[in-house]
Design a protein around this motif. Structure first.
Motif, PDB file in Angstrom:
ATOM      1  N   ARG A   1      24.604  22.549  49.094  1.00 49.70           N
ATOM      2  CA  ARG A   1      25.166  22.858  47.778  1.00 49.70           C
ATOM      3  C   ARG A   1      25.877  24.202  47.825  1.00 49.70           C
ATOM      4  O   ARG A   1      25.590  25.047  48.659  1.00 49.70           O
ATOM      5  CB  ARG A   1      24.109  22.800  46.686  1.00 49.70           C
ATOM      6  CG  ARG A   1      23.205  23.991  46.575  1.00 49.70           C
ATOM      7  CD  ARG A   1      22.614  24.059  45.169  1.00 49.70           C
ATOM      8  NE  ARG A   1      21.567  25.041  45.013  1.00 49.70           N
ATOM      9  CZ  ARG A   1      21.762  26.348  44.944  1.00 49.70           C
ATOM     10  NH1 ARG A   1      22.954  26.866  45.084  1.00 49.70           N
ATOM     11  NH2 ARG A   1      20.738  27.169  44.759  1.00 49.70           N
ATOM     12  N   ASP A   2      26.807  24.388  46.892  1.00 46.20           N
ATOM     13  CA  ASP A   2      27.560  25.641  46.839  1.00 46.20           C
ATOM     14  C   ASP A   2      26.658  26.780  46.361  1.00 46.20           C
ATOM     15  O   ASP A   2      25.785  26.563  45.508  1.00 46.20           O
ATOM     16  CB  ASP A   2      28.753  25.517  45.873  1.00 46.20           C
ATOM     17  CG  ASP A   2      29.810  24.557  46.405  1.00 46.20           C
ATOM     18  OD1 ASP A   2      29.915  24.429  47.648  1.00 46.20           O
ATOM     19  OD2 ASP A   2      30.512  23.936  45.584  1.00 46.20           O
TER      20      ASP A   2
ATOM     21  N   ASP B   1      27.913  23.412  55.590  1.00 48.11           N
ATOM     22  CA  ASP B   1      28.730  22.291  55.128  1.00 48.11           C
ATOM     23  C   ASP B   1      28.047  20.989  55.555  1.00 48.11           C
ATOM     24  O   ASP B   1      27.149  20.990  56.407  1.00 48.11           O
ATOM     25  CB  ASP B   1      30.176  22.390  55.638  1.00 48.11           C
ATOM     26  CG  ASP B   1      30.272  22.392  57.156  1.00 48.11           C
ATOM     27  OD1 ASP B   1      29.723  21.465  57.791  1.00 48.11           O
ATOM     28  OD2 ASP B   1      30.892  23.331  57.702  1.00 48.11           O
TER      29      ASP B   1
END
Length: 198
Positions: A40-41, A56
């Motif tokens: 997740r970001d 990633d």
């Protein structure tokens, strides 16, 4: 130098694990709190390697193929996992490692590392757990009921853990966790290895 041990801490949402663990880390030196990897970001203020190891999806999948996780899961479209290398480095440095993971993750880790010590943290009562979840003010009543239902499912696996700590007060829970970690290093196998100088 003694090698560290890995301690899994599980318990239902709202039981107060984060508060207890941060107090335990203050009290007990030489402990590494395992940082999870995620796809997740980062959220505002989150740092790579501090809050999470941000990867990633391709890298995460490569790590899965190369068996570089003690456990991993997909949750709401993102992957989360516990990388082996950081855990092993800390243990080789003589640090105890704490993994704050849910029940399914604990089963995965135990399958790979049967020597881990599993500790289940429970609330003093269901009413108290509901009160804590409500007082957090972050969830709707419907979500609280879902969390309570999930807690009951998790509770059914508690008897498979090595230890059971009731978080009635943070001080009591920390004292018990500290005692468990100390006792685990007083087992004959480890002590006799020290004496024989191996």
């Amino acid at each position: 130098m003694r090698r560290g041990k890995t301690f899994i801490i599980s318990g239902p949402s709202g039981v107060g694990k984060s508060t207890v663990l941060s107090a335990l880390l203050e009290k007990r030196g030489n402990v590494y709190f395992s940082v999870s990897a995620t796809t997740r970001d980062p959220r505002p203020g989150e740092e790579n390697g501090v809050h999470y190891h941000f990867l990633d999806v391709d890298t995460f999948r490569k790590w899965i193929v190369n068996d570089e996780f003690l456990e991993y899961a997909e949750y709401v479209g993102n992957f989360y996992g516990t990388p082996k290398k950081y855990v092993d480095t800390a243990m080789n440095q003589g640090k105890d490692v704490i993994l704050d993971i849910e029940v399914q993750g604990a089963i995965q880790v135990t399958g790979k590392r049967p020597d881990v010590v599993r500790i289940f943290i429970a609330p003093p009562s269901w009413a108290e757990l509901e009160r804590r979840l409500t007082e957090r003010g972050t969830d709707s009543q419907e979500k609280i009921q879902k969390r309570l239902l999930r807690a009951k499912v998790e509770f059914q696996t508690a008897h498979t853990y090595d230890y059971f700590v009731i978080n009635d007060t943070v001080e009591n829970a920390v004292r018990e966790l500290d005692a468990i970690m100390t006792a685990e290093h007083c087992k004959p196998k480890e002590r006799m290895e020290i004496i024989s100088g191996r």
